[in-house]
Structure formats: structure tokens, C-alpha cells
Design an enzyme around this catalytic site. Structure first.
Site, PDB file in Angstrom:
ATOM      1  NE  ARG A 179     -56.893 -38.380  63.035  1.00  0.00           N
ATOM      2  CZ  ARG A 179     -56.880 -37.365  62.391  1.00  0.00           C
ATOM      3  NH1 ARG A 179     -55.973 -37.187  61.263  1.00  0.00           N
ATOM      4  NH2 ARG A 179     -58.103 -36.584  62.118  1.00  0.00           N
ATOM      5  CB  SER A 248     -60.873 -36.871  70.646  1.00  0.00           C
ATOM      6  OG  SER A 248     -59.991 -37.476  69.734  1.00  0.00           O
ATOM      7  CE  LYS A 277     -58.365 -34.410  65.679  1.00  0.00           C
ATOM      8  NZ  LYS A 277     -59.580 -35.205  65.253  1.00  0.00           N
TER       9      LYS A 277
END
Length: 347
Positions: A179, A248, A277
Site C-alpha cells: 500500500r 474493505s 484511516k
């Protein structure tokens, strides 16, 4: 004086030798694949498909071709390559033998046209059948490894990323997601290739966040998508059926949607608030409890999970977890990986 007839006979013998060698090669490769389907996967249908193809190849192996064999005079018996001397894992072994079979079938398709008008078309169809078998089996391998994976590491942009990932792989990690939101594409591509090779060396799955194009470019095992990313159906068209797609989810509705759309696995969270997040409210342990009772596909609790709270997640029903900071920023990633895995397998 050499006559045209004599030259024709010599050419025919050469063709027979080529056909004989490649018929053997195709049958041997299929047998190696068949043995794994039979004993490794205990899958009767895949083993039967291999056996059927092997027998179909064998029907073309005539006495004429066998009689033309000249093992002592074949210079190819001494040729080898370092990559043939070792296999990193069962996936590389299977991949090598699929390549071997496909190359042999292509040779048989072309040289077979000089032997029998029907031989070329027969081996062309067999080659397509092997492509289908490869997609099915390699997808099977990925799903099997996904099902065995309890710990999922998602990278973050830290110094010594490759060293940290390799340390986690040494600790038993079998599932990695790359990521990276900030790098330009050239850096992204270079790092993805290095991480993919690391995962391949350790027999682990390699997933790329968001980027289907990058996953295809480096031969990744799949992609992980967010709710605002490309739809699963579109990603599946591009990636094919053999690669993994994760999604997700933050609530039961998104979970049910992911299952209906054909996700191979889902993320469940964020369980706790996390800077990864930023601004997203925690879904909490209640969503973990819901997933443990209602999710039929593999799922990973994610979001703020570390050594201090992993047992709370496990007690809520979480059998698989995904982590970021707790591993990427760990002083001893190998030991932390081993600890997480030991806790996840304690029930």
C-alpha cells in the site's frame, strides 16, 4: 549420391525424434501436475483432468516415434539451466511444469502437421485445455494459501520497508499487501517488483492496494480495493478468475455487498481508530462479532490492532487480522510476527 528419397527419410526420422521427445515431455509434466492435484490437493476432478490429457497425449505416441529415439546421440541431454536445479516452492514447481507442457504441446502442434493432418488441431485444443487447467489450479493454490493465512501485513511508507517485510516473512507471514499512496509510478513499480520477488521467494501471497494495472504488471496474486475504488466485476474482468480480490468493509451492509459481488476476502474494520484511516470512525468489536457469525469467506479484522489488543479481537471471534504500524514500525518484526501468529492459532 544422396537421393531426394533418402533426404526425405532422414527428415522423417528427425520429425519422429522431435515428436517422441515432446510427447514424453508433455506426459511427464502432466504427471507431475497430476500428482499434486491427487496427493497435495486431494482433488479428484483436477487429477482426472490431468490424467485424461496425459492419456490423450499418449494415444499419439506410436511405435514409429519410439523407434526413432536416439538418447545417446541427443546433444540436448547435457543441456541444463540453474533454475532447473531447484524450486522455491510448490507454486514455482507447478508453474515450471505448466510451461514445460505448454511448450511441448506447441511443438507437437506444429511438427505434428508433418505427420498427420489431424495432429496439429488435436494438440492445439489440448494446449487450450492446459491453459484452462493452469488458471484453475493456480487460482486454487492462491485460495488455499489465503485460507491458511491468519496474519496479513499491509505496508506503510517507512524506511527499510523491504528489510521489515523480509523479517516478517522470516517470522511466518504468508500474506502481504503493498500500500503506497504517495510515490510516483516508477518508484511504485520498482518497489512492487522487489516485494513481489520477496513474497515469491518465501512462498507468500502478494497483493497490491487499489492498482489493478500494477498488479498485472508485476504478476501479483491480486488486489485489495476500497469502497470507492474500481468495482469488483470490472477488476475481475481485467485480472481473470485466478487472482484474488479483497474489499474493505466497515459495516454489515458493505460486507453482504462484497460477498454478493464475488470478493475472495474482506477487511473488517477499522476495529479501533487508526491514523492509517484518519477521520474514519471505528467500527468496533461489534462488527468483528457480526463477521464471525455471518461471513462465509475469509475476513481480516483491521485497524489499530497491536500486541496490546489482539486478544480482545480474538475473543470477539477474529481468527485473522491485518496489521500496519504494529509490524512496519516494530523494532523486531520477526518476533512480533511470530507472536501474532502464535496468538491467532491458539484457538
Amino acid at each position: 549420391m544422396v537421393t531426394a528419397h533418402h533426404q526425405g527419410q532422414e527428415t522423417q526420422q528427425v520429425v519422429y525424434r522431435i515428436l517422441d521427445a515432446n510427447l514424453d515431455r508433455a506426459r511427464e509434466g502432466l504427471r507431475i501436475i497430476e500428482e499434486w492435484c491427487r496427493f497435495g490437493l486431494n482433488d479428484a476432478s483436477l487429477a482426472e483432468a490431468c490424467k485424461h490429457l496425459r492419456q490423450e497425449v499418449g494415444l499419439w505416441h506410436t511405435a514409429q516415434m519410439r523407434a526413432a529415439r536416439d538418447t545417446l546421440g541427443d546433444p540436448g541431454t547435457d543441456l541444463t539451466h540453474p533454475q532447473e536445479e531447484q524450486r522455491a516452492d510448490i507454486t514455482s514447481l507447478l508453474q515450471a511444469n505448466f510451461c514445460r507442457v505448454q511448450e511441448a504441446l506447441r511443438v507437437l502442434e506444429e511438427y505434428g502437421k508433418l505427420y498427420d493432418p489431424n495432429m496439429g488441431s488435436a494438440f492445439k485444443q489440448m494446449r487450450y485445455q492446459v491453459y484452462t487447467l493452469e488458471r484453475t489450479l493456480m487460482g486454487y493454490q492462491r485460495h488455499q494459501l489465503l485460507g491458511q493465512s491468519r496474519l496479513y501485513l499491509v505496508t506503510s511508507p517507512v524506511d527499510h520497508c523491504l528489510e521489515t517485510v523480509e523479517a516478517a516473512l522470516k517470522g511466518g507471514l504468508m500474506l502481504l499487501q503493498y500500500r503506497e499512496k504517495r510515490s510516483d509510478d516508477l518508484i511504485h513499480l520498482e518497489r512492487a517488483r522487489k516485494l513481489q520477488q520477496l513474497c515469491h521467494d518465501y512462498g507468500a501471497l502478494f497483493i497490491i492496494n487499489d492498482r489493478v494495472d500494477l498488479a498485472l504488471a508485476v504478476g501479483a496474486d491480486g488486489v485489495h480495493l476500497g469502497q470507492q475504488d474500481m468495482p469488483i466485476a470490472v477488476a475481475r474482468q481485467l485480472l481473470g478468475s485466478q487472482r484474488l480480490i479483497g474489499l474493505s468493509t466497515t459495516n454489515p451492509q458493505e460486507m453482504q455487498g462484497a460477498i454478493a459481488e464475488g470478493a475472495d476476502y474482506i477487511g473488517v474494520g477499522p476495529v479501533y481508530e487508526t491514523p492509517t484511516k484518519a477521520g474514519k470512525a471505528a467500527a468496533g468489536l461489534e462488527y468483528v462479532r457480526y463477521a464471525s457469525k455471518n461471513c462465509p469467506i475469509p475476513w481480516f479484522a483491521i485497524g489499530g490492532i497491536d500486541a496490546s489488543n489482539i486478544n480482545d479481537v480474538i475473543d470477539a471471534g477474529g481468527q485473522r487480522v491485518a496489521v500496519v504500524r504494529s509490524l512496519m514500525q516494530a523494532e523486531q518484526p520477526t518476533l512480533v510476527t511470530q507472536y501474532f501468529i502464535s496468538q491467532l492459532y491458539r484457538k
